[in-house]
Design an enzyme around this catalytic site. Structure first.
Site, PDB file in Angstrom:
ATOM      1  CE1 TYR A  39     -13.576   3.560  -7.496  1.00  0.00           C
ATOM      2  CE2 TYR A  39     -15.993   3.545  -7.766  1.00  0.00           C
ATOM      3  CZ  TYR A  39     -14.748   3.020  -7.319  1.00  0.00           C
ATOM      4  OH  TYR A  39     -14.817   1.955  -6.320  1.00  0.00           O
ATOM      5  CG  ASP A  75      -2.237   1.027   1.012  1.00  0.00           C
ATOM      6  OD1 ASP A  75      -3.205   0.300   1.388  1.00  0.00           O
ATOM      7  OD2 ASP A  75      -1.958   1.966   1.014  1.00  0.00           O
ATOM      8  CE  LYS A 123     -12.579  -0.042  -8.090  1.00  0.00           C
ATOM      9  NZ  LYS A 123     -11.517  -0.626  -7.494  1.00  0.00           N
ATOM     10  CB  SER A 167     -16.906  -0.354  -7.958  1.00  0.00           C
ATOM     11  OG  SER A 167     -18.097   0.697  -7.580  1.00  0.00           O
TER      12      SER A 167
HETATM   13  N1  LIG Z   1     -15.775   0.746   0.451  1.00  0.00           N
HETATM   14  C1  LIG Z   1     -16.765   0.430  -0.531  1.00  0.00           C
HETATM   15  O1  LIG Z   1     -17.985   0.348  -0.362  1.00  0.00           O
HETATM   16  C2  LIG Z   1     -16.510  -0.203  -1.903  1.00  0.00           C
HETATM   17  C3  LIG Z   1     -17.278  -0.604  -2.539  1.00  0.00           C
HETATM   18  C4  LIG Z   1     -17.030  -1.257  -4.077  1.00  0.00           C
HETATM   19  C5  LIG Z   1     -15.816  -1.301  -4.343  1.00  0.00           C
HETATM   20  N2  LIG Z   1     -14.592  -0.886  -3.411  1.00  0.00           N
HETATM   21  C6  LIG Z   1     -13.348  -0.930  -3.682  1.00  0.00           C
HETATM   22  O2  LIG Z   1     -12.599  -1.630  -3.203  1.00  0.00           O
HETATM   23  C7  LIG Z   1     -11.062  -1.187  -2.850  1.00  0.00           C
HETATM   24  C8  LIG Z   1     -10.928  -0.782  -1.337  1.00  0.00           C
HETATM   25  O3  LIG Z   1     -11.631  -0.069  -0.847  1.00  0.00           O
HETATM   26  P1  LIG Z   1     -11.931   0.780   0.631  1.00  0.00           P
HETATM   27  O4  LIG Z   1     -12.996   1.331   0.808  1.00  0.00           O
HETATM   28  O5  LIG Z   1     -10.921  -0.285   1.389  1.00  0.00           O
HETATM   29  O6  LIG Z   1     -10.841   1.847   0.092  1.00  0.00           O
HETATM   30  P2  LIG Z   1      -9.465   2.323   0.902  1.00  0.00           P
HETATM   31  O7  LIG Z   1      -9.216   3.649   0.359  1.00  0.00           O
HETATM   32  O8  LIG Z   1      -9.793   2.329   2.500  1.00  0.00           O
HETATM   33  O9  LIG Z   1      -8.358   1.483   0.415  1.00  0.00           O
HETATM   34  C9  LIG Z   1      -7.825   1.354  -0.803  1.00  0.00           C
HETATM   35  C10 LIG Z   1      -6.420   1.551  -0.547  1.00  0.00           C
HETATM   36  O10 LIG Z   1      -5.589   1.304  -1.534  1.00  0.00           O
HETATM   37  C11 LIG Z   1      -4.363   2.311  -1.451  1.00  0.00           C
HETATM   38  N3  LIG Z   1      -4.085   2.745  -2.487  1.00  0.00           N
HETATM   39  C12 LIG Z   1      -4.498   3.815  -3.496  1.00  0.00           C
HETATM   40  N4  LIG Z   1      -3.719   3.814  -4.550  1.00  0.00           N
HETATM   41  C13 LIG Z   1      -2.738   3.269  -4.531  1.00  0.00           C
HETATM   42  C14 LIG Z   1      -1.570   2.581  -5.197  1.00  0.00           C
HETATM   43  N5  LIG Z   1      -1.185   3.374  -6.469  1.00  0.00           N
HETATM   44  N6  LIG Z   1      -0.516   2.145  -4.731  1.00  0.00           N
HETATM   45  C15 LIG Z   1      -0.727   1.420  -3.427  1.00  0.00           C
HETATM   46  N7  LIG Z   1      -1.799   1.672  -2.820  1.00  0.00           N
HETATM   47  C16 LIG Z   1      -2.703   2.348  -3.112  1.00  0.00           C
HETATM   48  C17 LIG Z   1      -4.794   3.470  -0.569  1.00  0.00           C
HETATM   49  O11 LIG Z   1      -3.707   3.990   0.219  1.00  0.00           O
HETATM   50  C18 LIG Z   1      -5.710   2.602   0.530  1.00  0.00           C
HETATM   51  O12 LIG Z   1      -5.102   2.221   1.513  1.00  0.00           O
HETATM   52  C19 LIG Z   1     -11.207  -0.032  -3.623  1.00  0.00           C
HETATM   53  O13 LIG Z   1     -10.468  -0.415  -4.933  1.00  0.00           O
HETATM   54  C20 LIG Z   1     -12.643   0.354  -3.935  1.00  0.00           C
HETATM   55  O14 LIG Z   1     -12.829   1.137  -5.236  1.00  0.00           O
HETATM   56  C21 LIG Z   1     -15.034  -0.157  -2.285  1.00  0.00           C
END
Ligand SMILES: NC(=O)c1ccc[n+]([C@@H]2O[C@H](COP(=O)([O-])OP(=O)(O)OC[C@H]3O[C@@H](n4cnc5c(N)ncnc54)[C@H](O)[C@@H]3O)[C@@H](O)[C@H]2O)c1
Length: 165
Positions: A148, A31, A152, A124
């Site tokens: 966004y 990360d 995806k 997503s």
């Molecule tokens: N939270 C939701 O409801 C939800 C729903 C559908 C999909 N998602 C997807 O699930 C994944 C996780 O979501 P989340 O809510 O835990 O988000 P989050 O932001 O808490 O976690 C994403 C992580 O990715 C890291 N990151 C971003 N770009 C990066 C890069 N270039 N290199 C390394 N690390 C990087 C960030 O620091 C973060 O820790 C995401 O891809 C998001 O699009 C989330």
């Protein structure tokens, strides 16, 4: 199994790290901490009694990603790393396309080089756009209506082509 969790310090990623450890797997986390902190992994370790190996790596840095694979016999990847704010993606689309697409392309190129073939991608519901009735099912036609969601959708297409190949 040794499982790499990208975005593993984030919200869903850190919970997944805990579940994987509870199921007996070894976990490696990558990360760049752009939207999280290492504190989450410290707390996960407190709950599981086991520390995940952490690498502060930006997925857009392919050499840094490769180094982690070179130092670990990774069996499978769960890919959460990405930017995820719909509104921000409308304001700054290039930031989203660059981070999410280049990051994923680097990851899968490195996986290919190290012969790692198993990936679970965190997509997503936004890929289903607004033209489908809720609840969404996977057979529905996709068509995101913001940058966004389009990152995806495009990653889904890339992974699907790879699967076919
Ligand atoms: N939270 C939701 O409801 C939800 C729903 C559908 C999909 N998602 C997807 O699930 C994944 C996780 O979501 P989340 O809510 O835990 O988000 P989050 O932001 O808490 O976690 C994403 C992580 O990715 C890291 N990151 C971003 N770009 C990066 C890069 N270039 N290199 C390394 N690390 C990087 C960030 O620091 C973060 O820790 C995401 O891809 C998001 O699009 C989330």
């Amino acid at each position: 199994m040794k499982v790499l969790v990208t975005g593993g310090t984030g919200y869903i990623g850190s919970h997944t790290v805990l579940s994987l450890q509870e199921a007996g797997h070894d976990v490696v986390v990558m990360d760049n901490l752009v939207n999280s902190s290492e504190e989450s992994l410290r707390r996960v370790a407190e709950l599981s009694g086991k520390a995940a190996e952490f690498h502060k790596v930006d997925l857009v840095d392919e050499a840094a990603v490769d180094k982690v694979f070179a130092g670990n016999a990774i069996d499978a990847v769960i890919h959460f790393a990405g930017l995820k704010a719909v509104g921000e993606s409308v304001q700054e689309p290039l930031k989203y396309y660059y981070n999410n697409l280049v990051g994923t392309l680097n990851l899968i190129r490195v996986m290919d080089r190290h012969d790692v073939r198993s990936i679970v991608f965190s997509s997503s519901a936004t890929v289903y756009g607004e033209h489908n009735p809720i609840p969404y099912v996977e057979k529905m036609e996709i068509g995101a209506n913001n940058p966004y969601g389009r990152t995806k959708e495009q990653i889904e297409d890339i992974l699907s082509d790879l699967g076919t190949a």
